[in-house]
Scaffold this active site. Structure first.
Site, mmCIF file in Angstrom:
data_model
loop_
_atom_site.group_PDB
_atom_site.id
_atom_site.type_symbol
_atom_site.label_atom_id
_atom_site.label_comp_id
_atom_site.label_asym_id
_atom_site.label_seq_id
_atom_site.Cartn_x
_atom_site.Cartn_y
_atom_site.Cartn_z
ATOM 1 N N CYS A 66 2.984 4.982 1.791
ATOM 2 C CA CYS A 66 4.219 4.234 1.719
ATOM 3 C C CYS A 66 4.617 3.967 0.275
ATOM 4 C CB CYS A 66 3.953 2.946 2.484
ATOM 5 S SG CYS A 66 5.041 1.630 2.186
ATOM 6 N N GLU B 4 12.289 5.391 2.307
ATOM 7 C CA GLU B 4 11.445 6.425 2.904
ATOM 8 C C GLU B 4 11.311 6.199 4.400
ATOM 9 O OE1 GLU B 4 8.504 6.515 -0.926
ATOM 10 O OE2 GLU B 4 7.651 6.497 1.083
ATOM 11 N N CYS C 217 9.573 -4.410 -1.861
ATOM 12 C CA CYS C 217 8.923 -5.445 -1.050
ATOM 13 C C CYS C 217 8.500 -6.576 -1.971
ATOM 14 C CB CYS C 217 7.694 -4.870 -0.342
ATOM 15 S SG CYS C 217 6.905 -6.031 0.800
ATOM 16 N N CYS D 32 -0.740 -1.614 -2.563
ATOM 17 C CA CYS D 32 0.461 -0.989 -2.006
ATOM 18 C C CYS D 32 1.423 -0.571 -3.116
ATOM 19 C CB CYS D 32 1.145 -1.953 -1.045
ATOM 20 S SG CYS D 32 2.711 -1.317 -0.407
ATOM 21 N N SER E 8 5.107 -4.280 12.101
ATOM 22 C CA SER E 8 3.902 -4.596 11.341
ATOM 23 C C SER E 8 4.224 -5.638 10.278
ATOM 24 C CB SER E 8 3.382 -3.310 10.680
ATOM 25 O OG SER E 8 2.304 -3.596 9.821
ATOM 26 N N GLU F 288 8.703 -5.720 4.171
ATOM 27 C CA GLU F 288 8.080 -6.627 5.134
ATOM 28 C C GLU F 288 9.150 -7.001 6.165
ATOM 29 O OE1 GLU F 288 5.245 -7.988 6.198
ATOM 30 O OE2 GLU F 288 6.508 -9.191 7.537
ATOM 31 N N CYS G 282 8.399 6.280 11.499
ATOM 32 C CA CYS G 282 8.007 5.105 10.715
ATOM 33 C C CYS G 282 9.165 4.777 9.784
ATOM 34 C CB CYS G 282 6.737 5.435 9.925
ATOM 35 S SG CYS G 282 6.247 4.124 8.796
ATOM 36 N N ASN H 5 -4.865 5.130 1.034
ATOM 37 C CA ASN H 5 -4.163 6.306 0.549
ATOM 38 C C ASN H 5 -4.072 6.109 -0.959
ATOM 39 O OD1 ASN H 5 -2.752 8.679 1.152
ATOM 40 N ND2 ASN H 5 -1.646 7.630 2.790
ATOM 41 N N CYS I 261 1.188 -6.847 -2.166
ATOM 42 C CA CYS I 261 -0.186 -6.473 -1.792
ATOM 43 C C CYS I 261 -0.784 -5.557 -2.872
ATOM 44 C CB CYS I 261 -0.209 -5.810 -0.424
ATOM 45 S SG CYS I 261 0.385 -6.929 0.874
HETATM 46 N N1 SAH Z 1 4.808 -5.166 5.218
HETATM 47 C C1 SAH Z 1 4.290 -4.746 6.475
HETATM 48 C C2 SAH Z 1 4.621 -3.317 6.870
HETATM 49 C C3 SAH Z 1 4.649 -2.236 5.820
HETATM 50 S S1 SAH Z 1 3.161 -1.524 5.218
HETATM 51 C C4 SAH Z 1 2.788 -4.968 6.508
HETATM 52 O O1 SAH Z 1 2.227 -5.372 5.504
HETATM 53 O O2 SAH Z 1 2.188 -4.789 7.554
HETATM 54 C C5 SAH Z 1 2.387 -0.727 6.583
HETATM 55 C C6 SAH Z 1 0.868 -0.689 6.443
HETATM 56 O O3 SAH Z 1 0.479 0.214 5.389
HETATM 57 C C7 SAH Z 1 0.284 -2.043 6.103
HETATM 58 O O4 SAH Z 1 -0.858 -2.278 6.870
HETATM 59 C C8 SAH Z 1 -0.078 -1.861 4.646
HETATM 60 O O5 SAH Z 1 -1.070 -2.769 4.240
HETATM 61 C C9 SAH Z 1 -0.514 -0.415 4.599
HETATM 62 N N2 SAH Z 1 -0.585 0.172 3.256
HETATM 63 C C10 SAH Z 1 0.154 -0.131 2.172
HETATM 64 N N3 SAH Z 1 -0.235 0.598 1.106
HETATM 65 C C11 SAH Z 1 -1.247 1.410 1.521
HETATM 66 C C12 SAH Z 1 -2.062 2.388 0.899
HETATM 67 N N4 SAH Z 1 -1.914 2.721 -0.381
HETATM 68 N N5 SAH Z 1 -3.002 2.999 1.647
HETATM 69 C C13 SAH Z 1 -3.159 2.688 2.951
HETATM 70 N N6 SAH Z 1 -2.408 1.786 3.606
HETATM 71 C C14 SAH Z 1 -1.470 1.124 2.908
#
Ligand code: SAH
Length: 369
Positions: free
Chosen positions: A348, A105, A125, A132, A206, A175, A118, A305, A129
């Protein structure tokens, strides 16, 4: 008159190389091996990255013989669009197909305040998290430099933005620091003065907080802006959201950030996904402010989100505002990410999550190995 003095080598059986995988110095070497002048790499970069040419035949300032040799040895691929959704708020989300049939994406955000691409750095990944969606895929594979840059080339072409100025954020799937070498090669290609020539100041990486990689990044000659996904002010809360926190805790991350060399007037962004009842209290905001005290930092609050299968909720607007106010009162620059593209599922991973899902335990093991 032939344009080279060295004989042009021909090896029809040689496998083709994907030209967009190469940085310009690598392309210079490859051309040298074929008996072409190294400086032609700059010309080729201009064709591919500035003009968006994907056929060697169109590179009219190269001789027919050179074009023939190049066509024999190189392919130029741009990932096709599998799906393109335009949100009512202007966000455009692309699902692109890679050569092995996997999908990634990429999102175009028209005004943040500048237009921004973006892009993803991995399929899936490994970081796991808890909120996510991409994490539910586990890591499928790293993207190559050409696949990372290819997202920018595809979006710039489709949206007719190749000649415009734009920002790039490595904040899509994956990541970036877990795919360090390919991400850095992509950065060098994007920043190349003969190519898209994106100023590194307009590129933000990020990370979830891979401390050794942040330290490695701090020594790079070409450096993007740094954004760190913090999400909680205390290790006990953060560890429930970000498995990697068990390996690199908040103090390690903040220390690495303090040592990170910053250009004049630039700051590190701390991202903070707000989850109702988990990390959105006034007390958490106060602690966050304390943690960042003395750092050249800004905070980007990202209200969750929400998505099916994500066991958290987005806080109310009052709660979000209250959290931001506590930070602002303590002198911290804070922005709240607009909830974008909800009608096109722009969180994402929401389009690409498919296929085998790893167990939570496996993701944890992957993330802290
Ligand atoms: N792996 C990297 C970059 C990708 S995610 C990182 O962790 O920074 C980019 C951002 O989107 C990160 O801050 C992540 O925590 C956030 N993110 C992931 N899932 C999300 C969600 N469901 N709602 C809001 N932000 C989210």
């Amino acid at each position: 008159m032939p344009e080279t003095t060295a004989p042009i080598k021909r090896s029809p059986e040689a496998p083709s190389v994907e030209l967009t995988e190469l940085t310009r110095p690598e392309l210079e070497d490859a051309l040298g091996e074929l008996g072409l002048e190294r400086y032609r790499a700059a010309q080729i970069f201009q064709w591919v990255y500035r003009r968006g040419v994907s056929e060697v035949e169109a590179m009219t300032d190269l001789s027919h013989e050179h074009r023939r040799v190049l066509a024999e040895h190189f392919t130029i691929t741009t990932p096709p669009v599998a799906r393109h959704d335009v949100s009512s708020d202007g966000t455009e989300k692309f699902l692109l197909t890679l050569q092995d049939g996997r999908h990634v994406e990429s999102v175009f955000i028209p005004d943040t305040p500048n237009q921004t691409f973006c892009v993803s750095t991995q399929v899936g990944c490994a970081m796991g998290c808890a909120f996510c969606l991409t994490a539910t895929m586990g890591l499928v594979r790293n993207l190559t430099p050409g696949e990372i840059v290819g997202q920018v080339r595809r979006l710039a072409d489709t949206l007719h933005l190749r000649d415009e100025r734009f920002n790039i954020v490595f904040m899509g799937m994956g990541e970036p620091l877990h795919n360090y070498d390919n991400t850095m090669a992509a950065l060098r290609i994007l920043a190349d003065p003969h190519g898209l020539a994106v100023n590194p100041k307009r590129i933000t990486l990020s990370t979830v907080g891979l401390v050794p990689a942040i330290e490695r990044l701090a020594a790079e000659p070409i450096m993007p802006n740094l954004a760190v996904s913090l999400h909680a002010p205390t290790d006990d809360v953060r560890a429930t959201l970000v498995p990697l926190n068990r390996k690199y805790g908040i103090a390690d991350i903040v220390d690495a950030c303090r040592r990170f060399p910053l250009a004049r007037r630039s700051r590190i962004t701390f991202e903070y996904v707000l989850l109702a009842g988990v990390n959105d209290s006034v007390d958490a905001a106060r602690r966050l402010a304390g943690l960042l005290h003395g750092l050249r930092a800004k905070v980007n609050l990202i209200p969750l989100n929400p998505a099916a299968g994500i066991p958290f909720e987005r806080p109310s607007d009052e709660r979000i505002d209250g959290f931001g106010r506590v930070l602002a009162e303590r002198g911290i620059t804070v922005s709240v990410r607009k909830s974008r593209g909800r009608d096109i599922r722009a969180a994402c991973g929401q389009l690409a999550v498919e296929g085998a899902k790893k167990s939570a335990a496996q993701r944890l093991a992957d993330a802290i190995e």
